[in-house]
Design a protein around this motif. Structure first.
Motif, PDB file in Angstrom:
ATOM      1  N   LEU A  11      17.714  52.170  -4.605  1.00  0.00           N
ATOM      2  CA  LEU A  11      16.322  51.745  -4.715  1.00  0.00           C
ATOM      3  C   LEU A  11      15.345  52.741  -4.100  1.00  0.00           C
ATOM      4  O   LEU A  11      14.129  52.537  -4.170  1.00  0.00           O
ATOM      5  CB  LEU A  11      16.130  50.367  -4.066  1.00  0.00           C
ATOM      6  N   THR A  67      10.882  53.736  -9.117  1.00  0.00           N
ATOM      7  CA  THR A  67      11.390  52.574  -9.832  1.00  0.00           C
ATOM      8  C   THR A  67      10.269  51.780 -10.500  1.00  0.00           C
ATOM      9  O   THR A  67       9.203  51.596  -9.916  1.00  0.00           O
ATOM     10  CB  THR A  67      12.136  51.633  -8.860  1.00  0.00           C
ATOM     11  N   CYS A 123      12.366  41.805  -4.918  1.00  0.00           N
ATOM     12  CA  CYS A 123      12.645  43.095  -5.576  1.00  0.00           C
ATOM     13  C   CYS A 123      11.696  44.197  -5.105  1.00  0.00           C
ATOM     14  O   CYS A 123      12.131  45.315  -4.765  1.00  0.00           O
ATOM     15  CB  CYS A 123      12.543  42.924  -7.093  1.00  0.00           C
ATOM     16  N   SER A 157      12.580  47.617  -2.762  1.00  0.00           N
ATOM     17  CA  SER A 157      12.247  49.006  -3.119  1.00  0.00           C
ATOM     18  C   SER A 157      11.348  49.647  -2.060  1.00  0.00           C
ATOM     19  O   SER A 157      11.551  50.809  -1.692  1.00  0.00           O
ATOM     20  CB  SER A 157      11.557  49.052  -4.483  1.00  0.00           C
TER      21      SER A 157
END
Length: 257
Positions: A201, A205, A248, A252
């Protein structure tokens, strides 16, 4: 003082419809928080306010390029809330082309693929801003980012990061620009924790999020570099969209920092 029949109010009220917002490239931002952030972004064209609202928020009125006192009825006509907060700003739209975003070599992007619920979309926009994302892309047949409920749910974040409106073909542009594209899916073969632990990550992204009702379109899931699930360690069936997006995006953000 403007009333609901004053031509400027009649014209502004039309901006409650998406087609009129798109045609005029303008929208309405309701409430002192949204007005404050819109003023800071330099996109306010006119500030409508009741006498009480303008007095209570004199600091905001002093910053507006034009101030128009309105009756309570006129302000109510410009809002879709039960209890308006006394201020509504007429603003220029802020979205930018995808090329402008990619030219900045972004590290973190949230893509809202055909998400229809304005409250969810605005909350994800706010979450992306908090996580330090560079942009939020409203892709395909997604809700309008200038929908009144979406603007309110973003809590001012609409004015803090790049907002893009694009087709679903945007996926190819993201991948060609060096971003890994991760599709969120409850049945994904990867999970967020394993990718975080593996260092994956840390790369630039773009996260794809779909609607709670239907998930991501099948073609986007297939075209993504990975399909990722948020692990469920308790008995809950799933997380709602905003909570999953927070997990999520913050994963990241942690890896990239």
């Amino acid at each position: 003082m403007f009333t609901p029949r004053t031509p400027r109010i009649v014209t502004a009220r039309r901006l409650q419809r998406r087609k009129d917002r798109d045609q005029a490239r303008r929208f309405l931002a309701e409430g002192p928080q949204a007005v404050r952030e819109a003023l800071a972004a330099g996109v306010v064209l006119e500030l409508f306010g009741t006498p009480a609202g303008l007095e209570r928020h004199a600091d905001l009125a002093a910053q507006a390029p034009e101030v128009s006192p309105v009756t309570d009825e006129a302000l109510a006509a410009l809002t879709d809330t039960v209890h308006p907060q006394g201020l509504v700003a007429l603003c220029e739209q802020v979205d930018v082309p995808i090329g402008e975003v990619l030219a900045k070599q972004p590290k973190l992007i949230a893509v809202l693929a055909e998400i229809r619920d304005p409250g969810n979309a605005g909350t994800v926009l706010r979450t992306a801003d908090a996580a330090g994302a560079d942009a939020v892309i409203f892709a395909g047949d997604a809700v309008d980012p200038y929908n009144g409920k979406c603007v309110r749910a973003s809590a001012g974040s609409l004015f803090h990061l790049d907002v893009v409106r694009a087709s679903l073909d945007v996926l190819d542009l993201l991948q060609n620009s060096g971003l890994q594209v991760l599709a969120t899916s409850g049945t994904g073969e990867d999970d967020v924790d394993s990718l975080l632990d593996g260092g994956l990550l840390a790369a630039p992204t773009a996260w794809l999020f779909g609607s709670e009702a239907h998930g991501l379109p099948g073609e986007l899931i297939a075209a993504a570099d990975r399909r990722v699930r948020v692990p469920i360690y308790g008995g809950a069936e799933s997380l709602n969209l905003a909570a999953a997006a927070a997990v999520c995006l913050y994963s990241s953000a942690r890896a990239q920092r």
